[in-house]
Design a protein around this motif. Sequence first.
Motif, mmCIF file in Angstrom:
data_model
loop_
_atom_site.group_PDB
_atom_site.id
_atom_site.type_symbol
_atom_site.label_atom_id
_atom_site.label_comp_id
_atom_site.label_asym_id
_atom_site.label_seq_id
_atom_site.Cartn_x
_atom_site.Cartn_y
_atom_site.Cartn_z
ATOM 1 N N GLY A 1 -10.436 -5.714 43.583
ATOM 2 C CA GLY A 1 -10.414 -4.919 42.351
ATOM 3 C C GLY A 1 -10.176 -5.768 41.122
ATOM 4 N N LEU A 2 -9.357 -6.822 41.262
ATOM 5 C CA LEU A 2 -9.111 -7.716 40.133
ATOM 6 C C LEU A 2 -10.408 -8.379 39.688
ATOM 7 C CD1 LEU A 2 -7.192 -9.301 38.240
ATOM 8 C CD2 LEU A 2 -6.981 -10.997 40.065
ATOM 9 N N GLY B 1 -6.539 -16.051 33.249
ATOM 10 C CA GLY B 1 -5.729 -14.997 33.860
ATOM 11 C C GLY B 1 -5.790 -15.055 35.372
ATOM 12 N N LEU B 2 -6.987 -15.361 35.917
ATOM 13 C CA LEU B 2 -7.108 -15.525 37.372
ATOM 14 C C LEU B 2 -6.228 -16.667 37.857
ATOM 15 C CD1 LEU B 2 -10.972 -15.118 37.921
ATOM 16 C CD2 LEU B 2 -9.181 -13.446 38.416
ATOM 17 N N ILE B 3 -6.209 -17.763 37.103
ATOM 18 C CA ILE B 3 -5.345 -18.898 37.468
ATOM 19 C C ILE B 3 -3.891 -18.462 37.511
ATOM 20 C CG2 ILE B 3 -4.484 -21.147 36.725
ATOM 21 C CD1 ILE B 3 -7.248 -21.696 35.544
ATOM 22 N N ALA B 4 -3.463 -17.693 36.484
ATOM 23 C CA ALA B 4 -2.066 -17.240 36.424
ATOM 24 C C ALA B 4 -1.729 -16.340 37.608
ATOM 25 C CB ALA B 4 -1.810 -16.506 35.113
ATOM 26 N N GLY B 5 -2.615 -15.380 37.910
ATOM 27 C CA GLY B 5 -2.357 -14.450 39.007
ATOM 28 C C GLY B 5 -2.345 -15.136 40.358
ATOM 29 N N PHE C 1 1.684 -7.281 42.397
ATOM 30 C CA PHE C 1 2.395 -7.787 41.217
ATOM 31 C C PHE C 1 1.667 -8.983 40.603
ATOM 32 C CE2 PHE C 1 5.327 -11.108 39.702
ATOM 33 C CZ PHE C 1 5.821 -10.467 38.568
ATOM 34 N N ALA C 2 1.292 -9.953 41.441
ATOM 35 C CA ALA C 2 0.687 -11.183 40.927
ATOM 36 C C ALA C 2 -0.654 -10.922 40.242
ATOM 37 C CB ALA C 2 0.506 -12.193 42.065
ATOM 38 N N TYR C 3 -1.470 -10.064 40.850
ATOM 39 C CA TYR C 3 -2.815 -9.858 40.310
ATOM 40 C C TYR C 3 -2.837 -8.888 39.140
ATOM 41 C CZ TYR C 3 -4.411 -12.223 44.557
ATOM 42 O OH TYR C 3 -4.615 -13.137 45.558
ATOM 43 N N TRP C 4 -2.077 -7.788 39.270
ATOM 44 C CA TRP C 4 -2.206 -6.714 38.284
ATOM 45 C C TRP C 4 -1.097 -6.705 37.237
ATOM 46 C CZ3 TRP C 4 -6.563 -4.224 37.539
ATOM 47 C CH2 TRP C 4 -7.524 -4.280 38.559
ATOM 48 N N VAL D 1 -2.549 -11.160 31.512
ATOM 49 C CA VAL D 1 -2.687 -12.475 30.884
ATOM 50 C C VAL D 1 -4.145 -12.749 30.534
ATOM 51 C CG1 VAL D 1 -2.515 -14.962 31.293
ATOM 52 C CG2 VAL D 1 -0.622 -13.469 31.919
ATOM 53 N N GLY D 2 -5.046 -12.449 31.467
ATOM 54 C CA GLY D 2 -6.463 -12.676 31.225
ATOM 55 C C GLY D 2 -6.990 -11.847 30.069
ATOM 56 N N TRP D 3 -6.618 -10.571 30.033
ATOM 57 C CA TRP D 3 -7.095 -9.687 28.961
ATOM 58 C C TRP D 3 -6.570 -10.162 27.614
ATOM 59 C CZ3 TRP D 3 -5.115 -6.565 25.153
ATOM 60 C CH2 TRP D 3 -6.006 -5.653 24.576
#
Length: 465
Positions: free
Chosen positions: A260-261, A426-430, A399-402, A408-410
Amino acid sequence: MNSFRIDRARVAPEVGATIRLALPLIAAQLAAIGSNVVDAVLAGHFSAHVLGAVAVGTSIWALAIVSGIGMMMAVPPSVSQLDGAGRRREVGAVFRQALWLAIGMGVLLWYGVRHAAPLISVIGVAPGLHHDVGEFLRAISWGAPALTCYFTLRGLSEGLSMTRPSMYFSLGGLAVLAPLGYVLMFGKFGLQPQGARGCGIATALVLWLETLAFAWYVAKHRNYRGLGLGERFDPPRLKRIGELVWIGLPMAITLLAEGGLFVAVALAISTLGENVVASHQVALNVASFFFMMPLGLAMAITVRVGNAVGRGDARGVRYAGFCGIGLTLGTQLISAGLMLSLPHLIASLYTRDTGVIALAAQLIVLAGLFQFSDGIQVASNGALRGLKDTRVPMAITLFAYWAVGMPVGWWLAFRENLGARGMWMGLIAGLSMAAALLFVRFWRSSGRLLARSRQAQAMGAAHEG
């Protein structure tokens, strides 16, 4: 509690066993990606309209796939723990209940895919595509029960440390899909051209052929004897099915959260223009291809950890987990090196558009940066599955992805005007957050298991004394 001295004599055999298990699984996962490529190529040669319909339909079908696979991922650790404990005769009872779960899940997915029209509207698909998307989904929905039963058979085989059959039947299915899809889509041998519907029919038929061939193989091959797979008919037993659901449902939710992410990222990027969307698709395809290596290793890690749990070998659990994670870092070093050093060359394999190549190369570099995080998170999750620890990892993933990755990505994409690069940051952060938390979870869980084992040994020695 977490003191752990490395016995070098155990490392090499563990690494070797993991590699032998993982290589066929990596090939099987690459074959799965290959089927998507075959569908896209055939649809693209039919017409741009059919390609669009198949692309949208495949995205929706992917939600059904990850739901079914996630639920049936309860089978490998259940089987591997019994195998490790020397209780192979009990595998048959687990397998029969897993089949009931697979049938029930398959019927639910069949119904859901056939009635996905509201989802098509919510996504914002062009009205002109609605009919063909619906035709594709109604056709491919008949493959849902085969999909869940196939992954039950895969889970049985992989749980017994036999991973080559997964490779054989995945590659065999890919070999059949191309000619069958061509005949049905383009209308050969006197058949009417079916377009998107023909693509769905072909995929469903291949899923059934793979499942029936795998079932025949399991019934006939000597490696599956002594398991009591078909010694009697068992009606559904809610307690045993509930145990499988307890393990599998969190994994299905975890896969949906991750999938979903990426869908949400794609939808957000779709507002930034056609070239940006094309660049994102190129980079995502590259990242998905390289992800098959750590994913195959993670499946092997699940089996190795489960075997050690079944044997009551707490140290073996840690060796299986950490050796597997170390191997994964090795594969990620290769993929990261290629992405960071050759981004423009890789992007140019997909398109000649210089604008798309330039942005795709930037995104491929960002994909190279999250290779280590992605590898650690999927490998750690595989190790935790071997412990049948799935609920806390589910919470960590959500938690990590959403709560981290998507916000962060948005913010970077639309508040800081970094566009697609911001979403990938944002993907890197998640992924980095997931990697850190899942690794720590396995470290602590395996450490507690080791401490309990040492305590039991000390009590036993004291009792003997």
